[in-house]
Design a protein around this motif. Structure first.
Motif, PDB file in Angstrom:
ATOM      1  N   THR A   1      55.981  32.547  29.136  1.00 53.84           N
ATOM      2  CA  THR A   1      55.563  33.598  28.199  1.00 53.84           C
ATOM      3  C   THR A   1      56.083  33.302  26.802  1.00 53.84           C
ATOM      4  OG1 THR A   1      55.496  35.276  29.925  1.00 53.84           O
ATOM      5  CG2 THR A   1      55.735  36.064  27.674  1.00 53.84           C
ATOM      6  N   GLY A   2      57.358  32.983  26.703  1.00 53.04           N
ATOM      7  CA  GLY A   2      57.933  32.654  25.401  1.00 53.04           C
ATOM      8  C   GLY A   2      57.278  31.448  24.765  1.00 53.04           C
ATOM      9  N   PHE A   3      56.993  30.429  25.577  1.00 52.84           N
ATOM     10  CA  PHE A   3      56.374  29.209  25.067  1.00 52.84           C
ATOM     11  C   PHE A   3      54.960  29.466  24.539  1.00 52.84           C
ATOM     12  CE2 PHE A   3      53.805  25.371  25.818  1.00 52.84           C
ATOM     13  CZ  PHE A   3      54.503  24.466  25.038  1.00 52.84           C
ATOM     14  N   PHE A   4      54.117  30.086  25.338  1.00 55.51           N
ATOM     15  CA  PHE A   4      52.717  30.277  24.944  1.00 55.51           C
ATOM     16  C   PHE A   4      52.554  31.308  23.826  1.00 55.51           C
ATOM     17  CE2 PHE A   4      51.943  28.501  29.253  1.00 55.51           C
ATOM     18  CZ  PHE A   4      51.291  27.357  28.831  1.00 55.51           C
ATOM     19  N   PHE A   5      53.308  32.399  23.883  1.00 55.37           N
ATOM     20  CA  PHE A   5      53.137  33.427  22.869  1.00 55.37           C
ATOM     21  C   PHE A   5      53.768  33.059  21.533  1.00 55.37           C
ATOM     22  CE2 PHE A   5      51.627  35.940  26.369  1.00 55.37           C
ATOM     23  CZ  PHE A   5      50.624  36.690  25.773  1.00 55.37           C
ATOM     24  N   SER A   6      54.667  32.074  21.500  1.00 57.79           N
ATOM     25  CA  SER A   6      55.166  31.572  20.213  1.00 57.79           C
ATOM     26  C   SER A   6      54.006  30.978  19.420  1.00 57.79           C
ATOM     27  CB  SER A   6      56.243  30.512  20.425  1.00 57.79           C
ATOM     28  OG  SER A   6      57.358  31.063  21.034  1.00 57.79           O
ATOM     29  N   ARG A   7      53.189  30.208  20.100  1.00 60.89           N
ATOM     30  CA  ARG A   7      52.014  29.618  19.441  1.00 60.89           C
ATOM     31  C   ARG A   7      50.977  30.686  19.101  1.00 60.89           C
ATOM     32  NH1 ARG A   7      49.661  26.871  15.960  1.00 60.89           N
ATOM     33  NH2 ARG A   7      47.785  25.754  16.534  1.00 60.89           N
TER      34      ARG A   7
ATOM     35  N   THR B   1      57.482  37.699  13.187  1.00 58.31           N
ATOM     36  CA  THR B   1      58.434  38.450  14.004  1.00 58.31           C
ATOM     37  C   THR B   1      58.152  38.206  15.479  1.00 58.31           C
ATOM     38  OG1 THR B   1      58.466  40.137  12.288  1.00 58.31           O
ATOM     39  CG2 THR B   1      59.447  40.725  14.390  1.00 58.31           C
ATOM     40  N   LEU B   2      56.883  38.238  15.862  1.00 61.20           N
ATOM     41  CA  LEU B   2      56.488  37.962  17.237  1.00 61.20           C
ATOM     42  C   LEU B   2      56.820  36.520  17.612  1.00 61.20           C
ATOM     43  CD1 LEU B   2      55.114  38.996  19.822  1.00 61.20           C
ATOM     44  CD2 LEU B   2      52.924  38.275  18.833  1.00 61.20           C
ATOM     45  N   CYS B   3      56.604  35.605  16.692  1.00 60.60           N
ATOM     46  CA  CYS B   3      56.925  34.204  16.946  1.00 60.60           C
ATOM     47  C   CYS B   3      58.423  34.033  17.181  1.00 60.60           C
ATOM     48  CB  CYS B   3      56.454  33.335  15.787  1.00 60.60           C
ATOM     49  SG  CYS B   3      56.755  31.576  16.058  1.00 60.60           S
ATOM     50  N   SER B   4      59.240  34.642  16.349  1.00 59.25           N
ATOM     51  CA  SER B   4      60.690  34.469  16.488  1.00 59.25           C
ATOM     52  C   SER B   4      61.218  35.055  17.787  1.00 59.25           C
ATOM     53  CB  SER B   4      61.417  35.083  15.287  1.00 59.25           C
ATOM     54  OG  SER B   4      61.285  36.491  15.279  1.00 59.25           O
ATOM     55  N   VAL B   5      60.711  36.201  18.204  1.00 59.77           N
ATOM     56  CA  VAL B   5      61.197  36.799  19.449  1.00 59.77           C
ATOM     57  C   VAL B   5      60.765  35.959  20.646  1.00 59.77           C
ATOM     58  CG1 VAL B   5      59.292  38.420  19.898  1.00 59.77           C
ATOM     59  CG2 VAL B   5      61.571  38.958  20.702  1.00 59.77           C
ATOM     60  N   ASN B   6      59.598  35.346  20.566  1.00 57.94           N
ATOM     61  CA  ASN B   6      59.146  34.508  21.670  1.00 57.94           C
ATOM     62  C   ASN B   6      59.877  33.168  21.718  1.00 57.94           C
ATOM     63  OD1 ASN B   6      57.128  35.898  23.328  1.00 57.94           O
ATOM     64  ND2 ASN B   6      56.108  36.165  21.367  1.00 57.94           N
ATOM     65  N   VAL B   7      60.258  32.633  20.576  1.00 60.07           N
ATOM     66  CA  VAL B   7      61.092  31.429  20.562  1.00 60.07           C
ATOM     67  C   VAL B   7      62.447  31.741  21.205  1.00 60.07           C
ATOM     68  CG1 VAL B   7      62.358  29.841  19.055  1.00 60.07           C
ATOM     69  CG2 VAL B   7      59.947  30.309  18.614  1.00 60.07           C
ATOM     70  N   ALA B   8      63.005  32.899  20.873  1.00 56.80           N
ATOM     71  CA  ALA B   8      64.282  33.311  21.473  1.00 56.80           C
ATOM     72  C   ALA B   8      64.123  33.534  22.977  1.00 56.80           C
ATOM     73  CB  ALA B   8      64.798  34.578  20.799  1.00 56.80           C
ATOM     74  N   LEU B   9      63.033  34.161  23.381  1.00 49.91           N
ATOM     75  CA  LEU B   9      62.776  34.390  24.800  1.00 49.91           C
ATOM     76  C   LEU B   9      62.632  33.063  25.538  1.00 49.91           C
ATOM     77  CD1 LEU B   9      62.208  36.434  27.081  1.00 49.91           C
ATOM     78  CD2 LEU B   9      59.781  36.240  26.481  1.00 49.91           C
ATOM     79  N   PHE B  10      61.902  32.132  24.947  1.00 48.92           N
ATOM     80  CA  PHE B  10      61.749  30.812  25.553  1.00 48.92           C
ATOM     81  C   PHE B  10      63.107  30.128  25.709  1.00 48.92           C
ATOM     82  CE2 PHE B  10      61.472  26.214  24.858  1.00 48.92           C
ATOM     83  CZ  PHE B  10      60.780  25.849  26.008  1.00 48.92           C
ATOM     84  N   GLY B  11      63.903  30.129  24.660  1.00 48.41           N
ATOM     85  CA  GLY B  11      65.196  29.449  24.700  1.00 48.41           C
ATOM     86  C   GLY B  11      66.137  30.021  25.741  1.00 48.41           C
ATOM     87  N   SER B  12      66.280  31.331  25.750  1.00 47.55           N
ATOM     88  CA  SER B  12      67.218  31.949  26.693  1.00 47.55           C
ATOM     89  C   SER B  12      66.713  31.841  28.133  1.00 47.55           C
ATOM     90  CB  SER B  12      67.473  33.403  26.321  1.00 47.55           C
ATOM     91  OG  SER B  12      66.285  34.171  26.398  1.00 47.55           O
TER      92      SER B  12
END
Length: 112
Positions: free
Chosen positions: A70-76, A87-98
């Motif tokens: 989810t974090g990976f695809f929604f970042s793009r 803002t959506l991109c940053s939260v998804n990058v954080a979600l992907f990382g964690s």
């Protein structure tokens, strides 16, 4: 109140408060759902960051696989929609990382 939102936004923009007025006027600013949906999603990412040392036996492989993807695809996706939602991109990058951190720990503990 929902009805006062446009009046408050106009007042903030018209007050020429520098960055605050610029943010209030943004297409994905605090007077839109494009701002508040990612802000609430920070709770998921925040919970994941608070739990970085969670025991691997309590980590769900399916859950963290889903969160990582989810974090990976929604970042793009956040960079493809109009308006572009950083803002959506940053939260998804954080979600992907964690989530990838937890997923990696789980795979290492169970399969390596």
């Amino acid at each position: 109140c929902l009805l006062a939102g446009p009046m408050v936004q106009s007042a903030v923009i018209g007050a020429n408060l520098g960055v605050i007025s610029t943010v209030a006027a943004a297409e994905a600013g605090p007077f839109t759902v494009h701002f508040w949906a990612p802000m609430s999603k920070w709770m998921i990412s925040g919970a994941s960051f608070m739990d970085l040392n969670r025991p691997t036996e309590k980590i769900s492989l399916a859950q963290y696989t889903a969160l990582t993807f989810t974090g990976f695809f929604f970042s793009r996706y956040a960079l493809l929609v109009a308006p572009i939602n950083y803002t959506l991109c940053s939260v998804n990058v954080a979600l992907f990382g964690s989530s990838a951190w937890h997923l990696g720990r789980k795979i290492k503990a169970d399969y390596m």
